[in-house]
Design a protein around this motif. Sequence first.
Motif, PDB file in Angstrom:
ATOM      1  N   TYR A   1     -17.129  89.260  36.004  1.00  0.00           N
ATOM      2  CA  TYR A   1     -18.680  89.641  36.169  1.00  0.00           C
ATOM      3  C   TYR A   1     -18.998  90.051  34.695  1.00  0.00           C
ATOM      4  O   TYR A   1     -20.300  89.608  34.298  1.00  0.00           O
TER       5      TYR A   1
ATOM      6  N   GLY B   1     -26.165  94.798  38.701  1.00  0.00           N
ATOM      7  CA  GLY B   1     -24.944  94.057  39.241  1.00  0.00           C
ATOM      8  C   GLY B   1     -23.734  94.876  39.238  1.00  0.00           C
ATOM      9  O   GLY B   1     -22.966  94.608  40.480  1.00  0.00           O
TER      10      GLY B   1
ATOM     11  N   LEU C   1     -21.802  95.147  42.884  1.00  0.00           N
ATOM     12  CA  LEU C   1     -20.488  94.860  42.986  1.00  0.00           C
ATOM     13  C   LEU C   1     -19.589  96.111  43.382  1.00  0.00           C
ATOM     14  O   LEU C   1     -18.756  95.857  44.244  1.00  0.00           O
TER      15      LEU C   1
END
Length: 361
Positions: A274, A341, A345
């Motif tokens: 990621y 993000g 996550l």
Amino acid sequence: MVAEAAPPYVRIVDDIKRRIADGELRVGERVPSTRQLARDWDVALATAAKALARLAQEGVVVAESRVGTVVAGPSARSPRRPHGAPDDPGREPTRDRAGHPAFRDPGRDPGRDPGRDLGRDPGRDLGRDLGRDSARDLTRDRVVRTAIEIADAEGLPALSMRGVAGRLGVATMSLYRHVGSKDDLVELMIDQVFGEFPLPAEPPPGWRARLEVAARVQWAAYRRHPWLTRITSLSRPLPSPSLLKHAEWALAAVDGHGLDPESMMHVHILMYSYVEGIAANFELESQAQAETGLTDDEWMRAQDARLTAVVTSGAYPTFVDVIRRMGGDFDFDLDRLFEFGLRSLLDGLAGIIEVAGQARR
């Protein structure tokens, strides 16, 4: 009457000549690439390429295979006699041991073997002496730091052993006394860079805090050295000690929370990829700016007509409505996207780890 400013490519040519004259660029060193010149001078790639072509025509630089464009030696910059021109009357024609034409000064010491001086280039001899001195001063740390400088300035694809040697002013083979191969060099570069961004000696409490710390350390390293995102793939990971430290940190963070070994490994890979995936846009933006000569804001302004057509077409009502509710503009920022993000996550992983923990109990 005010004189017109010199064209951009002429200014680039003059600047590189000045840097060579001042000793900033030495014989055999790489000059900035077309992409680097375009970025530094805010010009199109064609303009930067034209400047390098002019320098090559004048014998100031020379292109070397698999190395790039380097500063030429003095012999390449000396005026060349036109084909068929008469010999210099002040010099005596002769031939070297291979039978090639050469010249010998009539006043040279007659007791000296002429073959020792035929065809010698003082500049080349000086460069060879300097190269030997540089080779003696060479260390693994200098090699690695120079490679990082090249990767930071021009990207990982521009990195080569010959390019590093040229920047250091040594023979390529000199590097192999300190680095086994280019792959070994890249691993040393990784260790050096991640050494600038170490993980804490004492991990914070809780799996979430530990994963978050690792992600932020990784993000900081990628932000400073964007080429790191191109060093490895998920299917072919490098056995770098620094990367293995991050793997160890992530696996230890989720160990003992009910996840099976495969899920633990997936958590580590998901977090790592990621951060790497979002950070890859730093390198992509740098490449796009070098190739187009436009900043991201300038490129967006150049798309105004196409965006207007999209808005007025009626085919994308939700997209248009979201942009309208944002005030007509979306201020894209990679750091904010990373934060959004990362939080999302970790929230998703929390659900998985809580379920695994309940099942274990």
